[in-house]
Design a protein around this motif. Structure first.
Motif, short mmCIF file in Angstrom:
data_model
loop_
_atom_site.label_atom_id
_atom_site.label_comp_id
_atom_site.label_asym_id
_atom_site.label_seq_id
_atom_site.Cartn_x
_atom_site.Cartn_y
_atom_site.Cartn_z
N ASN A 46 0.85 -1.19 0.00
CA ASN A 46 0.00 0.00 0.00
C ASN A 46 0.88 1.24 0.00
O ASN A 46 1.21 1.80 1.04
CB ASN A 46 -0.92 0.00 1.23
CG ASN A 46 -1.93 -1.12 1.20
OD1 ASN A 46 -2.46 -1.45 0.14
ND2 ASN A 46 -2.19 -1.72 2.35
N MET A 47 1.26 1.68 -1.17
CA MET A 47 2.10 2.87 -1.29
C MET A 47 1.25 4.11 -1.03
O MET A 47 0.10 4.19 -1.46
CB MET A 47 2.72 2.95 -2.68
CG MET A 47 3.56 1.73 -3.05
SD MET A 47 4.94 1.45 -1.92
CE MET A 47 5.96 2.88 -2.27
N GLU A 48 1.82 5.06 -0.31
CA GLU A 48 1.13 6.31 -0.02
C GLU A 48 1.76 7.43 -0.82
O GLU A 48 2.94 7.39 -1.16
CB GLU A 48 1.21 6.61 1.48
CG GLU A 48 0.57 5.54 2.36
CD GLU A 48 0.68 5.85 3.84
OE1 GLU A 48 0.82 7.06 4.17
OE2 GLU A 48 0.66 4.92 4.65
N ILE A 49 0.97 8.46 -1.11
CA ILE A 49 1.46 9.56 -1.92
C ILE A 49 2.66 10.24 -1.27
O ILE A 49 3.55 10.75 -1.95
CB ILE A 49 0.32 10.58 -2.20
CG1 ILE A 49 0.73 11.55 -3.31
CG2 ILE A 49 -0.05 11.32 -0.92
CD1 ILE A 49 0.85 10.92 -4.67
N LYS A 50 2.73 10.20 0.06
CA LYS A 50 3.86 10.84 0.76
C LYS A 50 5.18 10.09 0.51
O LYS A 50 6.25 10.64 0.74
CB LYS A 50 3.58 10.92 2.26
CG LYS A 50 3.51 9.57 2.96
CD LYS A 50 3.21 9.75 4.45
CE LYS A 50 3.16 8.39 5.16
NZ LYS A 50 2.86 8.55 6.61
N HIS A 51 5.08 8.83 0.09
CA HIS A 51 6.28 8.05 -0.20
C HIS A 51 6.89 8.44 -1.54
O HIS A 51 8.07 8.16 -1.80
CB HIS A 51 5.96 6.55 -0.23
CG HIS A 51 5.56 6.00 1.10
ND1 HIS A 51 4.66 4.96 1.25
CD2 HIS A 51 5.93 6.35 2.36
CE1 HIS A 51 4.50 4.70 2.54
NE2 HIS A 51 5.27 5.53 3.23
N SER A 52 6.11 9.06 -2.41
CA SER A 52 6.61 9.39 -3.75
C SER A 52 7.57 10.57 -3.69
O SER A 52 7.34 11.55 -2.98
CB SER A 52 5.45 9.70 -4.70
OG SER A 52 4.73 10.84 -4.26
N ASN A 53 8.65 10.47 -4.41
CA ASN A 53 9.63 11.54 -4.55
C ASN A 53 10.45 11.23 -5.79
O ASN A 53 10.36 10.12 -6.35
CB ASN A 53 10.51 11.67 -3.30
CG ASN A 53 11.36 10.46 -3.06
OD1 ASN A 53 12.39 10.28 -3.69
ND2 ASN A 53 10.94 9.58 -2.16
N PRO A 54 11.24 12.17 -6.29
CA PRO A 54 11.97 11.94 -7.54
C PRO A 54 12.90 10.73 -7.53
O PRO A 54 13.32 10.27 -8.60
CB PRO A 54 12.75 13.25 -7.72
CG PRO A 54 11.88 14.28 -7.07
CD PRO A 54 11.33 13.59 -5.85
N ALA A 55 13.25 10.20 -6.35
CA ALA A 55 14.08 9.00 -6.30
C ALA A 55 13.39 7.81 -6.94
O ALA A 55 14.05 6.82 -7.28
CB ALA A 55 14.46 8.68 -4.85
N TRP A 56 12.08 7.90 -7.11
CA TRP A 56 11.35 6.82 -7.79
C TRP A 56 11.84 6.64 -9.23
O TRP A 56 11.68 5.56 -9.81
CB TRP A 56 9.84 7.13 -7.80
CG TRP A 56 9.12 6.75 -6.55
CD1 TRP A 56 9.65 6.58 -5.31
CD2 TRP A 56 7.72 6.51 -6.42
NE1 TRP A 56 8.66 6.25 -4.42
CE2 TRP A 56 7.46 6.20 -5.07
CE3 TRP A 56 6.65 6.54 -7.30
CZ2 TRP A 56 6.20 5.91 -4.58
CZ3 TRP A 56 5.38 6.25 -6.83
CH2 TRP A 56 5.15 5.92 -5.48
#
Length: 310
Positions: free
Chosen positions: A128-138
């Motif tokens: 369950n990925m959360e939007i707060k986990h997203s960052n350019p390192a993706w």
């Protein structure tokens, strides 16, 4: 100590390799053997540190396997495992005149990068990925497939596959990350440097597309997107001036080097426009300043062991 050795250390290798490639391109463009000599030194330093970091991480695996599991199951840290495979392929590019070394580095890097692409996407789907986990390192494990094209030999028939996958997920992930930046909480201070990663896909996309194809509308599109973000970050410079040092500062380095490579490539395509030459030299000098600052604070961080803290 080994238990706290972070996988993010391999971003140092990416930065040094990017700087070496930018230096080589500058030397070729200016036809200056002295600059090429700097390239030779930097690539040896990158190789030496890569071996050192790899040994440290192997020791971590054997002495603190739980720490490894924590990293590979972490929604953010998992993305940095691709810095290892990307470093291998960049080193292959730096030492491509040594056939055996090139084949070993590129082959292992290609296999690991391919595996990590599927592994990370599967991880995103299963958890369950959360939007707060997203960052350019993706971008690193997925869009990082563009490095396969940059490091591979032109005759390799599979390069278009990696280019297409990288560009497809660049669009998908950029949409998610830009939405998160605009409409949700600000990035944590330690991840603000990763904004520079947004420079890498269009700049590397441009240089690799030129390698596979020729200058056309799509190449110009990628170059223009890169220029937009270069100018945007000049406007945002105050956001980067007072940041506390983290290893994530190395996110400033490789993307900046990728921009330098793209600008010099544009000059090769349009030598009548000397503006690109002067702009490339200006950006290279800026890259040198960034490298000096980041290296200084990294050495300082290793000395006081702050880089080994989460």
């Amino acid at each position: 100590m080994f238990a706290k050795f972070p996988i993010m250390f391999f971003a140092v290798i990416m930065g040094l390799c990017g700087f070496a490639l930018a230096t080589l391109e500058l030397g070729i463009t200016l036809q200056n053997e002295g600059v090429k000599a700097v390239f030779m030194v930097v690539r040896l330093v990158a190789l030496g540190l890569f071996v050192c970091f790899t040994l440290c991480y192997v020791m971590k695996i054997f002495s603190a396997i739980e720490s490894l599991k924590d990293e590979i199951c972490h929604p953010i840290k998992i993305n940095f495992f691709a810095t290892f495979s990307i470093s291998l392929m960049l080193l292959a590019k730096l030492f491509e005149e040594y056939t055996l070394l090139y084949d070993v580095f590129f082959g292992i890097g290609l296999v690991l990068q391919t595996f990590l692409t599927f592994y990370v996407i599967a991880f995103w789907i299963r958890n369950n990925m959360e939007i707060k986990h997203s960052n350019p390192a993706w971008f690193i494990p997925i869009v990082g497939n563009i490095i396969v094209v940059a490091s591979g030999k032109k005759e390799f028939g599979f390069l278009w596959y990696y280019f297409d996958i990288a560009m497809f997920f660049y669009i998908v992930l950029f949409t998610i990350i830009f939405y998160r930046i605009l409409f949700h909480d600000q990035l944590a201070q330690k991840f603000i440097p990763t904004l520079f990663i947004m420079l890498a896909p269009p700049s590397m996309g441009f240089t690799t597309y030129i390698k596979l194809e020729s200058y056309d509308f799509f190449a110009q599109f990628l170059f223009s997107v890169m220029l937009f973000f270069v100018f945007l970050f000049f406007f945002l410079y105050k956001s980067f001036l007072k940041l506390k040092f983290f290893l994530s500062w190395w996110a400033f380095t490789f993307p900046s080097a990728a921009v330098v490579l793209a600008v010099f490539t544009m000059y090769e395509i349009m030598p009548q426009y000397t503006l690109w030459l002067y702009f490339g030299i200006f950006l290279y000098v800026l890259l040198c300043v960034i490298m000096c600052i980041v290296i200084f604070f990294t050495i300082k961080g290793v000395a006081d062991k702050s880089v080994f803290e989460d």
